[in-house]
Design a protein around this motif. Structure first.
Motif, PDB file in Angstrom:
ATOM      1  N   GLU A 284      -0.132  -8.844   2.835  1.00  0.00           N
ATOM      2  CA  GLU A 284       0.558  -7.691   3.695  1.00  0.00           C
ATOM      3  C   GLU A 284       1.652  -8.431   4.504  1.00  0.00           C
ATOM      4  OE1 GLU A 284       1.676  -5.781   7.265  1.00  0.00           O
ATOM      5  OE2 GLU A 284      -0.004  -7.217   7.549  1.00  0.00           O
ATOM      6  N   ASN A 315      -6.407  -1.633   6.745  1.00  0.00           N
ATOM      7  CA  ASN A 315      -4.983  -1.716   7.543  1.00  0.00           C
ATOM      8  C   ASN A 315      -4.038  -2.459   6.772  1.00  0.00           C
ATOM      9  OD1 ASN A 315      -5.095  -0.658  10.293  1.00  0.00           O
ATOM     10  ND2 ASN A 315      -6.951  -1.837  10.714  1.00  0.00           N
ATOM     11  N   CYS A 316      -4.352  -3.485   6.101  1.00  0.00           N
ATOM     12  CA  CYS A 316      -3.229  -4.007   5.586  1.00  0.00           C
ATOM     13  C   CYS A 316      -2.770  -3.415   4.501  1.00  0.00           C
ATOM     14  CB  CYS A 316      -3.990  -5.504   4.902  1.00  0.00           C
ATOM     15  SG  CYS A 316      -4.444  -6.708   6.395  1.00  0.00           S
ATOM     16  N   SER A 319      -0.657  -0.649   5.907  1.00  0.00           N
ATOM     17  CA  SER A 319       0.597  -1.276   6.376  1.00  0.00           C
ATOM     18  C   SER A 319       1.790  -1.836   5.310  1.00  0.00           C
ATOM     19  CB  SER A 319       0.039  -2.531   7.271  1.00  0.00           C
ATOM     20  OG  SER A 319       1.257  -3.071   7.834  1.00  0.00           O
ATOM     21  N   CYS A 320       1.156  -2.166   4.134  1.00  0.00           N
ATOM     22  CA  CYS A 320       2.102  -2.780   3.355  1.00  0.00           C
ATOM     23  C   CYS A 320       2.734  -1.362   2.847  1.00  0.00           C
ATOM     24  CB  CYS A 320       1.450  -3.415   2.373  1.00  0.00           C
ATOM     25  SG  CYS A 320       2.207  -4.164   1.097  1.00  0.00           S
ATOM     26  N   LYS A 323       5.419  -0.409   5.114  1.00  0.00           N
ATOM     27  CA  LYS A 323       6.439  -1.522   4.860  1.00  0.00           C
ATOM     28  C   LYS A 323       7.390  -1.519   3.727  1.00  0.00           C
ATOM     29  CE  LYS A 323       5.341  -5.678   6.120  1.00  0.00           C
ATOM     30  NZ  LYS A 323       4.998  -7.203   5.988  1.00  0.00           N
ATOM     31  N   LYS A 418      -3.307  -4.515  14.405  1.00  0.00           N
ATOM     32  CA  LYS A 418      -2.627  -3.306  13.997  1.00  0.00           C
ATOM     33  C   LYS A 418      -3.741  -2.309  13.939  1.00  0.00           C
ATOM     34  CE  LYS A 418       0.988  -5.694  11.319  1.00  0.00           C
ATOM     35  NZ  LYS A 418       1.515  -6.049   9.824  1.00  0.00           N
ATOM     36  N   LEU A 420      -4.215   0.940  12.795  1.00  0.00           N
ATOM     37  CA  LEU A 420      -3.697   1.797  11.983  1.00  0.00           C
ATOM     38  C   LEU A 420      -4.843   2.724  11.591  1.00  0.00           C
ATOM     39  CD1 LEU A 420      -0.970   0.181   9.548  1.00  0.00           C
ATOM     40  CD2 LEU A 420      -0.707   1.332  11.767  1.00  0.00           C
ATOM     41  N   VAL A 434      -0.713   5.895  12.795  1.00  0.00           N
ATOM     42  CA  VAL A 434      -0.513   6.096  11.367  1.00  0.00           C
ATOM     43  C   VAL A 434       0.429   7.340  11.376  1.00  0.00           C
ATOM     44  CG1 VAL A 434      -1.309   6.607   9.104  1.00  0.00           C
ATOM     45  CG2 VAL A 434      -2.574   4.806  10.522  1.00  0.00           C
ATOM     46  N   LYS A 437       4.024   6.633  12.431  1.00  0.00           N
ATOM     47  CA  LYS A 437       4.770   5.910  11.452  1.00  0.00           C
ATOM     48  C   LYS A 437       5.217   6.558  10.179  1.00  0.00           C
ATOM     49  CE  LYS A 437       3.270   1.231  12.729  1.00  0.00           C
ATOM     50  NZ  LYS A 437       4.636   0.646  13.081  1.00  0.00           N
TER      51      LYS A 437
END
Length: 768
Positions: A284, A315-316, A319-320, A323, A418, A420, A434, A437
């Motif tokens: 991530e 979460n990872c 998040s990826c 991103k 994080k 999320l 979440v 974002k």
């Protein structure tokens, strides 16, 4: 030596000295100790100095003779006194006696040296640990490593690591490997665990795992041969690799962590649950979306994951997605979580999910942030370990348990950074972060229609109690507050076309904002939509509209609006929507937490826009570099530049390591270095430790010392840690004979500059 000096000096002084020595019967003792005692030479040299005004230099020998008598002691007696001082824990006295022994006889016998080292190590006092370390260095330099026992050096390295001296601890470990006194992995993994509590120690821990792992890559060591038994016992195991990964994640050296992951299959290290989760974090951080998708299969099939571990991976993954700007995948994940959470709330759903929740609860859960709080006493204060107990544990099982405990502490430190996703009864649930974002991503991508459809689906799964608490309404209000009036208007249009019911307050707020901006056409359009929808505007909105018509000298329009307001019997003193709007902005709520709108405002104002294209191209270049397809990597870099994307530290790190793997591409790295300096100077590119370390390694390997000194200067300016031991060994391996011998008489300017740069670098790594 003394007589040779005096032969050409004062003959009277010579006769005086010979007479004095014959009277005191010291000839035999001087002959015995003159070759070994530095103190004698110093005393004799002082005897040769003739003080001005002193006609009879032999008078000064009365005190010199007594000094020689004191220093001419029996080495065996000195060794016994050192041992007695150590037994009484008089370390200062023991070290002073040791210095006398070194001046007279050199190193004491093996048992004395090792006892001095272990007793000093056990004290965990910096001054004695430093002395012990330098004694080991001196012994190895003088090829006296046979005096040092393997267990003693392991114990010294452990104590150095506990005392927050990771560089010394790593050096002792490296010396053990160099002298083929291979430490077992159960022992050196505990040393890594203590080293990884500091940034420099964590970096060194990763370097050590890579260096030791290199010995076992691709089946280089045959485990069936008995001669390799000690070497096989040193092979990195799952705990050692996890410790190094945890240190990298904790202090942000994520590309070094990815190098560790690349090494794992080549040395045959088994993966466990902790390693899988840390792999997710590494992928991530480095933007490896495809690797995360592959890893998801293993995570979903794992049966021993706790709630926290399951949540950490997702979460990872989420998040990826964010991103890379993959809003479709991210929003789909959120909707799936909401569906499962809603299903779990039903009575039938509870029965369906009971087995899964029970499976999740098998492992210990860490839900509260308080349980993750680590006091300095738990992590930083070194705990003493008696040397006898240390030797008694021959398989170092206690150290192995200690390493695992420190690993758990390291894992807990970087967990939950994080928020999320959260978990409740084993069910993943998205947090407000979440939604914030995602909303920001949709708005920045100008995907208003997709945003409305996503939020409508969210409301179907998680119906709000009040209309004003609807995510859609809060998003519209956030856009109004930020001055994004066109976005707010577009959202209202999409909501109206989708059949979503809204309140009059949001129309009133947007109309007032348009009036303040004096946007007449937008006011007319929005007012027409509000009347079609049957929304009743409030008094403040009418007032703003009337003022807008007056400013435009539209008296008739202002009178019509005033008449309409009177017919609606609106009271100017009544509480109107602006106050409600202000309350929403402030994020007031019964739970005391900030609402979605306030978080969205903060994210948009403080957050930075992520350039997803750079991440995509970095992945492409990284793929080619890993496969050593450098021509394709260069083409990808050119295409990246032509599309307007600026390479960053991650881009250059992949290219430099790729060129280093191919070998001999020093000119290409030099060109990249020039581009990096330009980007850093004019475009603000940030240089990190991993990038500069890879560049420095390539330059030193190729003998480009002028460029190497530039990198060193930049690293020292940025106060970055540099592993000088690694570069010292690299220099000795490839440039050992460089700058030796006399300087050539005829040299070009470039040769002179290169020689001076090499000497500067050689001095910096401590080879002078």
């Amino acid at each position: 030596m003394l007589l040779r000096k005096l032969r050409y000096g004062n003959s009277k002084a010579l006769y005086a000295i010979q007479g004095m020595f014959s009277i005191s019967n010291l000839n035999a003792q001087i002959t015995r100790y003159s070759c070994r005692s530095m103190a004698f030479h110093q005393s004799a040299n002082k005897a040769l100095e003739v003080v001005p005004g002193n006609i009879y230099p032999w008078q000064s020998f009365s005190t010199i003779a007594s000094t020689i008598l004191v220093q001419a002691r029996d080495p065996a007696k000195l060794s016994e006194e050192i041992q007695n001082a150590l037994d009484e824990h008089k370390l200062n006295e023991a070290w002073n006696l040791h210095e006398q022994h070194m001046n007279m006889e050199g190193f004491p016998r093996k048992s004395v040296v090792n006892k001095l080292l272990t007793t000093s190590s056990q004290s965990l006092q910096l001054q004695y640990l430093e002395r012990a370390y330098h004694l080991v260095e001196k012994a190895i330099e003088e090829h006296k490593q046979n005096l040092l026992e393997k267990t003693t050096l392991i114990y010294l390295s452990l104590c150095l690591a506990k005392a927050s001296l990771p560089v010394h601890a790593a050096t002792v470990l490296r010396k053990l490997v160099e002298t083929q006194q291979f430490p077992p992995v159960t022992a050196w993994s505990a040393i890594l665990a203590h080293m990884s509590l500091t940034p420099s120690g964590a970096y060194l821990a990763a370097e050590l795992v890579l260096e030791i792992g290199f010995l076992f890559q691709d089946g280089r060591v045959d485990p069936r041969k008995k001669i390799n038994e000690e070497l096989i016992a040193m092979k990195p195991n799952t705990t050692a690799v996890n410790i190094a990964l945890g240190g990298c994640l904790l202090f942000g050296t994520n590309r070094k962590a990815e190098q560790l992951l690349d090494m794992i299959p080549r040395i045959g290290v088994k993966t466990d649950v902790i390693m899988l989760i840390m792999m997710g974090h590494v992928y991530e951080q480095n933007g490896r979306k495809e690797e995360l998708k592959k890893l998801k299969r293993y995570i979903d099939e794992a049966h021993d994951l706790s709630n926290v571990q399951f949540r950490e991976f997702y979460n990872c993954l989420l998040s990826c997605h964010l991103k890379f700007g993959d809003l479709e995948s991210a929003s789909q994940m959120v909707l799936e979580m909401l569906k499962k959470a809603k299903k779990a709330q039903d009575s039938l759903g509870v029965a369906t999910f009971r087995f899964e929740a029970k499976k999740m609860d098998k492992c210990p859960q860490i839900e509260s942030q308080e349980s993750l709080t680590l006091t300095p006493e738990k992590t930083m204060i070194p705990q003493t370990l008696d040397y006898e107990d240390f030797c008694g544990d021959r398989k170092f099982l206690k150290l192995e348990e200690e390493a695992k405990e420190l690993l758990n502490i390291s894992v807990m430190k970087f967990q939950n950074k994080k928020q999320l996703i959260t978990t409740k009864h084993g069910i993943l649930q998205p947090t407000d972060t979440v939604f914030v974002k995602l909303v920001k991503g949709f708005l920045e991508a100008n995907k208003v229609k997709d945003l409305v459809q996503f939020l409508i689906k969210v409301e179907k799964e998680d119906s709000p109690v009040y209309l004003d608490s609807s995510p859609l309404i809060q998003v519209v209000n956030s856009c109004i507050s930020l001055g994004w009036l066109d976005h707010a208007h577009d959202l209202l249009d999409e909501m109206r076309l989708s059949g979503f019911k809204t309140g009059s307050s949001v129309y009133s707020s947007l109309l007032e904002a348009y009036c303040k901006e004096n946007k007449t056409q937008e006011v007319k359009s929005l007012l027409r939509d509000a009347r079609k929808g049957g929304f009743q505007l409030d008094a403040s909105c009418y007032k703003a509209l009337i003022e807008s018509h007056v400013i435009d000298e539209d008296t008739q329009g202002a009178l019509n609006l005033f008449k309409e307001m009177k017919e609606a019997k609106l009271d100017n003193t009544s509480q109107h929507s602006q106050q409600e709007f202000d309350m929403l902005v402030q994020g007031c709520g019964g739970s005391g937490e900030a609402k979605l709108m306030a978080k969205l405002l903060q994210e948009i104002k403080e957050g930075q826009k992520v350039d997803c294209g750079v991440h995509d191209w970095n992945n492409v270049i990284h793929f080619f570099c890993r496969k050593k397809m450098m021509q394709d990597a260069e083409k990808a870099l050119k295409k990246m530049r032509s599309l307007g994307y600026t390479p960053n530290a991650q881009t250059f790190h992949s290219l430099v390591t790729g060129y280093a793997a191919v070998g001999g591409k020093y000119t290409e790295v030099t060109e990249l270095w020039g581009e990096m300096k330009v980007l850093g100077l004019y475009h603000g590119m940030k240089f990190d430790q991993e990038l500069l370390d890879s560049v420095l390694y390539t330059f030193v390997r190729g003998g480009f010392f002028i460029r190497a000194n530039e990198v060193v200067e930049m690293m020292e300016k940025g106060k970055m840690f540099v592993d000088k031991y690694k570069y010292r060994m690299l220099f000795m391996k490839y440039h050992k004979t460089f700058c030796k011998g006399k300087t050539p008489k005829f040299q070009t300017e470039s040769q002179i500059s290169r020689r001076e740069a090499a000497l500067t670098f050689k001095k910096w790594i401590g080879l002078f």
